[in-house]
Design a protein around this motif. Structure first.
Motif, PDB file in Angstrom:
ATOM      1  N   ARG A  54       5.072 -10.578  -2.220  1.00 51.27           N
ATOM      2  CA  ARG A  54       4.354 -11.807  -3.178  1.00 51.27           C
ATOM      3  C   ARG A  54       2.820 -11.275  -3.321  1.00 51.27           C
ATOM      4  O   ARG A  54       1.963 -11.829  -3.989  1.00 51.27           O
ATOM      5  N   TYR A  55       2.594 -10.016  -2.664  1.00 48.67           N
ATOM      6  CA  TYR A  55       1.241  -9.471  -2.887  1.00 48.67           C
ATOM      7  C   TYR A  55       1.461  -8.703  -4.198  1.00 48.67           C
ATOM      8  O   TYR A  55       2.076  -7.650  -4.105  1.00 48.67           O
ATOM      9  N   ARG A  56       0.609  -9.261  -5.143  1.00 47.87           N
ATOM     10  CA  ARG A  56       0.573  -8.497  -6.552  1.00 47.87           C
ATOM     11  C   ARG A  56      -0.781  -7.881  -6.888  1.00 47.87           C
ATOM     12  O   ARG A  56      -0.905  -7.179  -7.689  1.00 47.87           O
ATOM     13  N   SER A  57      -1.959  -8.613  -6.337  1.00 46.16           N
ATOM     14  CA  SER A  57      -3.318  -8.409  -6.876  1.00 46.16           C
ATOM     15  C   SER A  57      -4.121  -8.303  -5.564  1.00 46.16           C
ATOM     16  O   SER A  57      -3.709  -8.382  -4.555  1.00 46.16           O
ATOM     17  N   TRP A  58      -5.357  -7.358  -5.732  1.00 44.12           N
ATOM     18  CA  TRP A  58      -6.234  -6.821  -4.576  1.00 44.12           C
ATOM     19  C   TRP A  58      -7.434  -7.161  -5.375  1.00 44.12           C
ATOM     20  O   TRP A  58      -7.955  -6.813  -6.490  1.00 44.12           O
ATOM     21  N   GLY A  82      -7.942   2.704  -5.548  1.00 42.50           N
ATOM     22  CA  GLY A  82      -7.407   2.129  -6.513  1.00 42.50           C
ATOM     23  C   GLY A  82      -6.157   2.596  -7.201  1.00 42.50           C
ATOM     24  O   GLY A  82      -5.331   1.800  -7.518  1.00 42.50           O
ATOM     25  N   ASN A  83      -6.142   4.034  -7.342  1.00 40.18           N
ATOM     26  CA  ASN A  83      -5.053   4.479  -8.069  1.00 40.18           C
ATOM     27  C   ASN A  83      -3.871   4.721  -7.015  1.00 40.18           C
ATOM     28  O   ASN A  83      -2.816   4.529  -7.638  1.00 40.18           O
ATOM     29  N   GLY A  84      -4.071   4.794  -5.739  1.00 43.43           N
ATOM     30  CA  GLY A  84      -3.185   4.629  -4.907  1.00 43.43           C
ATOM     31  C   GLY A  84      -2.381   3.416  -4.734  1.00 43.43           C
ATOM     32  O   GLY A  84      -1.425   3.134  -4.700  1.00 43.43           O
ATOM     33  N   LEU A  85      -3.272   2.299  -4.837  1.00 48.51           N
ATOM     34  CA  LEU A  85      -2.656   1.013  -5.092  1.00 48.51           C
ATOM     35  C   LEU A  85      -1.860   0.476  -5.822  1.00 48.51           C
ATOM     36  O   LEU A  85      -0.820  -0.168  -5.998  1.00 48.51           O
ATOM     37  N   ARG A  91      -2.257  -4.680  -8.379  1.00 43.15           N
ATOM     38  CA  ARG A  91      -3.231  -4.488  -9.627  1.00 43.15           C
ATOM     39  C   ARG A  91      -4.439  -4.962  -9.068  1.00 43.15           C
ATOM     40  O   ARG A  91      -4.443  -6.196  -8.499  1.00 43.15           O
ATOM     41  N   PRO A  92      -5.670  -4.748  -9.598  1.00 40.06           N
ATOM     42  CA  PRO A  92      -6.843  -5.579  -9.410  1.00 40.06           C
ATOM     43  C   PRO A  92      -6.538  -7.110 -10.129  1.00 40.06           C
ATOM     44  O   PRO A  92      -6.234  -7.145 -11.147  1.00 40.06           O
ATOM     45  N   TYR A 198       3.575   1.966   2.772  1.00 39.57           N
ATOM     46  CA  TYR A 198       3.166   0.671   2.234  1.00 39.57           C
ATOM     47  C   TYR A 198       4.155   0.525   0.997  1.00 39.57           C
ATOM     48  O   TYR A 198       4.124   1.443   0.317  1.00 39.57           O
ATOM     49  N   PRO A 199       5.053  -0.574   0.853  1.00 40.04           N
ATOM     50  CA  PRO A 199       5.049  -1.732   1.955  1.00 40.04           C
ATOM     51  C   PRO A 199       5.716  -1.321   3.034  1.00 40.04           C
ATOM     52  O   PRO A 199       6.846  -0.422   2.884  1.00 40.04           O
TER      53      PRO A 199
END
Length: 201
Positions: A54-58, A82-85, A91-92, A198-199
């Motif tokens: 459920r985690y899609r953005s950061w 940011g590239n790693g995430l 996504r931001p 991760y995850p």
């Protein structure tokens, strides 16, 4: 002898038939408090598994980029993380308040002791023989050398965007030697290594 045994048996039977001087007694349990029927004790149950899907953005914690160091500036660290995430489907966030995850990153230099073992040959010379070109019987002995090396440690922390509770954390380290370009590559490598788990499965 038989009479003695018979007497002892009779005495034992008589003792078993005597009344027990001890009586069982207990106090009644106190009544349960009124809120016991409606209070839920979460500690009595295991925590439900976390749904990382459920985690899609950061967004960054406190909407601030990670602090830079003499080794890498803030923008370089933010770009690598940011590239790693992004490679993990995160996504931001369009707006800081809508972020599913909050991210913080720490970059620091640490000293490690590195042990290197070398084998040295020693021996003497003699006539022609099967041991050496000149017939010397050689042996080797190990010599261990200890060096201090500088490594770069990257730690990435993820927090739930709604509750602020820690969700996941990992760190990785890599060598800090080389040119500025080599250090940038090492930073990206360390971030990738930290995000490998991760995850969590």
């Amino acid at each position: 002898m038989r009479r003695l045994v018979s007497c002892l048996l009779c005495l034992g039977l008589a003792a078993c038939q005597s009344p027990n001087p001890y009586t069982a007694s207990s106090l009644p349990l106190p009544p349960a408090p009124a809120q016991a029927a409606t209070t839920f004790d979460a500690s009595a149950y295991p925590a439900p598994p976390r749904d990382y899907g459920r985690y899609r953005s950061w967004a960054w914690v406190n909407n601030q980029l990670p602090a830079g160091t003499s080794w890498a500036d803030s923008a370089q660290i933010a770009e690598a993380v940011g590239n790693g995430l992004d490679q993990r489907g995160l996504r931001p966030a369009r707006g800081p308040a809508a972020a599913d995850l909050r991210v913080s990153t720490e970059l620091r230099m640490e000293t490690r002791l590195q042990h290197v073992q070398d084998d040295y040959r020693a021996g003497g010379f003699g006539g022609y023989g099967p041991y050496d070109r000149y017939g010397g019987a050689y042996g080797s002995y190990p010599v261990t050398r200890t060096y201090q090396v500088q490594v770069m440690v990257v730690r990435i922390n993820l927090y739930d965007g709604s509750s602020g509770q820690p969700v996941w954390s990992a760190s990785a380290e890599t060598s800090s030697q080389g040119s500025l370009s080599d250090r940038n590559d090492a930073l990206r490598t360390a971030v990738e290594k930290a995000l490998t788990a991760y995850p969590p499965s």
